[in-house]
Motif scaffolding. Structure first.
Motif, short mmCIF file in Angstrom:
data_model
loop_
_atom_site.label_atom_id
_atom_site.label_comp_id
_atom_site.label_asym_id
_atom_site.label_seq_id
_atom_site.Cartn_x
_atom_site.Cartn_y
_atom_site.Cartn_z
N PRO A 338 9.57 -5.49 11.97
CA PRO A 338 10.90 -5.30 12.56
C PRO A 338 11.57 -4.01 12.09
O PRO A 338 12.34 -3.43 12.82
N ALA A 339 11.24 -3.55 10.87
CA ALA A 339 11.86 -2.31 10.39
C ALA A 339 11.08 -1.76 9.20
O ALA A 339 11.64 -1.45 8.16
N ILE A 340 9.77 -1.66 9.35
CA ILE A 340 8.93 -1.04 8.33
C ILE A 340 8.86 0.45 8.61
O ILE A 340 8.56 0.87 9.72
N ASN A 341 9.14 1.26 7.60
CA ASN A 341 8.99 2.70 7.73
C ASN A 341 8.44 3.25 6.41
O ASN A 341 9.00 2.98 5.35
N THR A 342 7.36 3.98 6.49
CA THR A 342 6.73 4.54 5.30
C THR A 342 6.37 6.00 5.56
O THR A 342 6.17 6.40 6.71
N ALA A 343 6.30 6.78 4.49
CA ALA A 343 5.99 8.20 4.66
C ALA A 343 5.37 8.74 3.38
O ALA A 343 5.76 8.36 2.28
N ALA A 344 4.41 9.64 3.55
CA ALA A 344 3.82 10.36 2.42
C ALA A 344 3.59 11.80 2.86
O ALA A 344 3.12 12.05 3.97
N ARG A 345 3.94 12.74 2.00
CA ARG A 345 3.73 14.16 2.26
C ARG A 345 3.08 14.78 1.02
O ARG A 345 3.38 14.39 -0.11
N LEU A 346 2.23 15.79 1.24
CA LEU A 346 1.54 16.47 0.15
C LEU A 346 1.37 17.94 0.46
O LEU A 346 0.97 18.29 1.57
N ASP A 347 1.65 18.78 -0.52
CA ASP A 347 1.26 20.18 -0.47
C ASP A 347 -0.02 20.31 -1.29
O ASP A 347 0.02 20.27 -2.52
N PRO A 348 -1.19 20.42 -0.64
CA PRO A 348 -2.45 20.45 -1.38
C PRO A 348 -2.61 21.67 -2.27
O PRO A 348 -3.44 21.66 -3.18
N ALA A 349 -1.81 22.72 -2.04
CA ALA A 349 -1.91 23.92 -2.87
C ALA A 349 -1.32 23.72 -4.25
O ALA A 349 -1.74 24.35 -5.22
N THR A 350 -0.33 22.82 -4.35
CA THR A 350 0.38 22.63 -5.62
C THR A 350 0.21 21.23 -6.21
O THR A 350 0.48 21.03 -7.40
N GLY A 351 -0.18 20.26 -5.38
CA GLY A 351 -0.20 18.88 -5.83
C GLY A 351 1.15 18.23 -5.81
O GLY A 351 1.33 17.12 -6.32
N ASP A 352 2.16 18.90 -5.22
CA ASP A 352 3.50 18.32 -5.07
C ASP A 352 3.53 17.42 -3.84
O ASP A 352 2.90 17.73 -2.83
N GLY A 353 4.27 16.33 -3.94
CA GLY A 353 4.33 15.42 -2.80
C GLY A 353 5.45 14.42 -2.95
O GLY A 353 6.21 14.42 -3.92
N ILE A 354 5.56 13.56 -1.95
CA ILE A 354 6.56 12.50 -1.96
C ILE A 354 5.97 11.27 -1.29
O ILE A 354 5.19 11.37 -0.34
N VAL A 355 6.33 10.11 -1.82
CA VAL A 355 5.95 8.81 -1.25
C VAL A 355 7.22 8.00 -1.07
O VAL A 355 8.03 7.89 -2.01
N ILE A 356 7.43 7.46 0.12
CA ILE A 356 8.58 6.60 0.37
C ILE A 356 8.10 5.38 1.15
O ILE A 356 7.56 5.51 2.25
N LEU A 357 8.31 4.20 0.59
CA LEU A 357 7.98 2.94 1.24
C LEU A 357 9.27 2.15 1.38
O LEU A 357 9.99 1.95 0.39
N GLU A 358 9.58 1.71 2.60
CA GLU A 358 10.83 0.97 2.76
C GLU A 358 10.80 0.04 3.96
O GLU A 358 10.02 0.23 4.89
N THR A 359 11.63 -0.97 3.89
CA THR A 359 11.89 -1.84 5.03
C THR A 359 13.40 -2.02 5.15
O THR A 359 14.14 -1.93 4.17
N GLY A 360 13.86 -2.26 6.39
CA GLY A 360 15.28 -2.46 6.64
C GLY A 360 15.90 -1.35 7.45
O GLY A 360 16.98 -1.52 8.01
N ARG A 361 15.26 -0.18 7.52
CA ARG A 361 15.70 0.91 8.38
C ARG A 361 14.46 1.45 9.09
O ARG A 361 13.41 1.59 8.48
#
Length: 417
Positions: A338-361
């Motif tokens: 009903p409101a699952i939203n997830t996202a992962a991003r990575l810059d392979p050159a630096t190893g920098d990234g973000i992970v966001i797991l959420e429900t409700g929006r």
């Protein structure tokens, strides 16, 4: 008469320049500002947390990774508390991990990316049609360029007993998202264009089982999750229930039970933000413990599909934006009822990234991850541009209409004279 033609030409030119300028401004982010005041991970997380706390009704686990290590985090819930070890069902983000399973078989030499996928299958085959099914290859399935027109989208089943077999789901998915036929078939020339296909990843799930001789869940655990120490990850719903499942909220803030799926590869990975941070770290520079070779990982992020002149897809991974170092910010998003939203991003050159797991929006994780891309690179990522497209169209249309009215008024005055 010549003056009227000149006015018409001037009006048309002004409309073209205005509309073009609007889309350049939107795609380049010229009027956009990073949400964080400075370049520190803590600053970004603090700014993101403010957005989360404004009206989020559900739960969220966010990790910022720098150089392959967790640098900052934020966890929020209106129900039971969540943290980096809480397990979420991550919808289509599952595809990125499933693609790694496919690529291990490519590295083993038992799958050729450019052979017809039908040559590896015995349990099910694509239905015949007006296009050549031999054009459906593993490479094209991974990049959504195989010509499949299912557009799936799986809504899931309420119970394990209702789940279809893979073969039956490929024939016609009974849990197809609203408006989708659920039939997996070739509807356009393979290789000619990009067309998102959840059914293509169901077919890749079958491919893994056929070639490996193992259940998909077992193969992924053995070849991907265990080597990366992703101990809270897997495609087994029952096992996930024992690992501390995060509550699943709908848009009104009510708790909803998680669904069951036939197409695990497409939509039903269970994992934690901690485990996904390990997955990102395995793709950064000098990781030293990756399941795949650097050659395979580089191949996966080479452009295999584009839209509106922009490279958008590799093999199993989205290409969000150039990373200003000759490569791309890569990753995947997931979105499901009903409101699952997830996202992962990575810059392979630096190893920098973000992970966001959420429900409700429905798009909070995608929005915040896109903000991270802009904060890191100064570039608007492909999903952020797509989400803002309706706004840019509105501005382009409103401005064009105003220019047209001015042109008509000017022409009318000239005519009166």
């Amino acid at each position: 008469m010549k003056k009227m033609i000149g006015i018409a030409a001037l009006t048309l030119s002004a409309i073209v320049i205005w509309s073009g300028s609007i889309f350049v401004i939107g795609s380049e982010g010229w009027l956009k500002r990073p949400i964080a005041a400075d370049a520190s991970a803590q600053s970004f997380v603090a700014a993101a947390a403010e957005i989360v706390e404004q009206d989020h009704r559900g739960n969220l686990s966010m990790l910022l990774v720098e150089g392959g290590k967790v640098a900052a985090s934020h966890h929020s819930s209106t129900g039971k508390p969540v943290d980096e070890n809480s397990v979420f069902q991550v919808a289509s983000l599952s595809k990125w991990l499933a693609a790694w399973g496919v690529m291990t078989l490519v590295e083993d030499g038992v799958i050729d990316l450019d052979e017809p996928v039908s040559r590896y299958l015995t349990r099910w085959q694509l239905p015949t049609g007006p296009f050549d099914n031999d054009g459906v290859t593993t490479r094209r399935l991974l990049s959504h360029t195989a010509g499949l027109d299912d557009g799936l989208g799986y809504a899931g089943f309420d119970s394990d007993s209702a789940v279809q077999s893979l073969e039956s789901s490929l024939d016609r998915a009974l849990d197809a998202s609203p408006g989708k036929s659920g039939v997996v078939k070739v509807g356009s020339e393979p290789g000619a264009s990009w067309n998102y296909s959840g059914g293509g990843y169901t077919l890749l799930q079958l491919l893994i089982e056929e070639v490996s001789g193992q259940p998909f869940t077992d193969y992924m655990a053995e070849r991907v999750f265990e080597p990366l120490n992703m101990s809270q990850s897997g495609f087994d719903h029952k096992k996930a229930a024992g690992l501390g499942l995060a509550e699943n909220f709908d848009l009104e803030g009510n708790v909803e039970p998680l669904k069951y799926y036939s197409s695990l590869a497409s939509t039903s990975l269970f994992t934690s933000s901690r485990d996904l941070a390990l997955f990102l770290a395995a793709q950064g520079p000098g990781s030293g413990h990756s399941v795949l070779s650097e050659t395979s990982m580089r191949l996966m992020r080479q452009p295999h599909a584009s839209q509106m002149g922009a490279d958008i897809w590799g093999l199993g991974t989205m290409l969000y934006a150039p990373n200003n170092a000759g490569d791309f910010i890569i990753g995947h998003d997931g979105n499901n009822e009903p409101a699952i939203n997830t996202a992962a991003r990575l810059d392979p050159a630096t190893g920098d990234g973000i992970v966001i797991l959420e429900t409700g929006r429905d798009l909070l994780a995608t929005h915040l991850a896109s903000e991270w891309v802009f904060w890191k690179t100064g570039r608007v990522d492909s999903l952020a541009f797509a989400m803002g497209l309706s706004t840019w169209l509105l501005w382009a249309g409103a401005g064009s209409f105003s220019i047209l009215l001015m042109g008509i008024a000017l022409g009318w005055r000239r005519r009166k004279r």
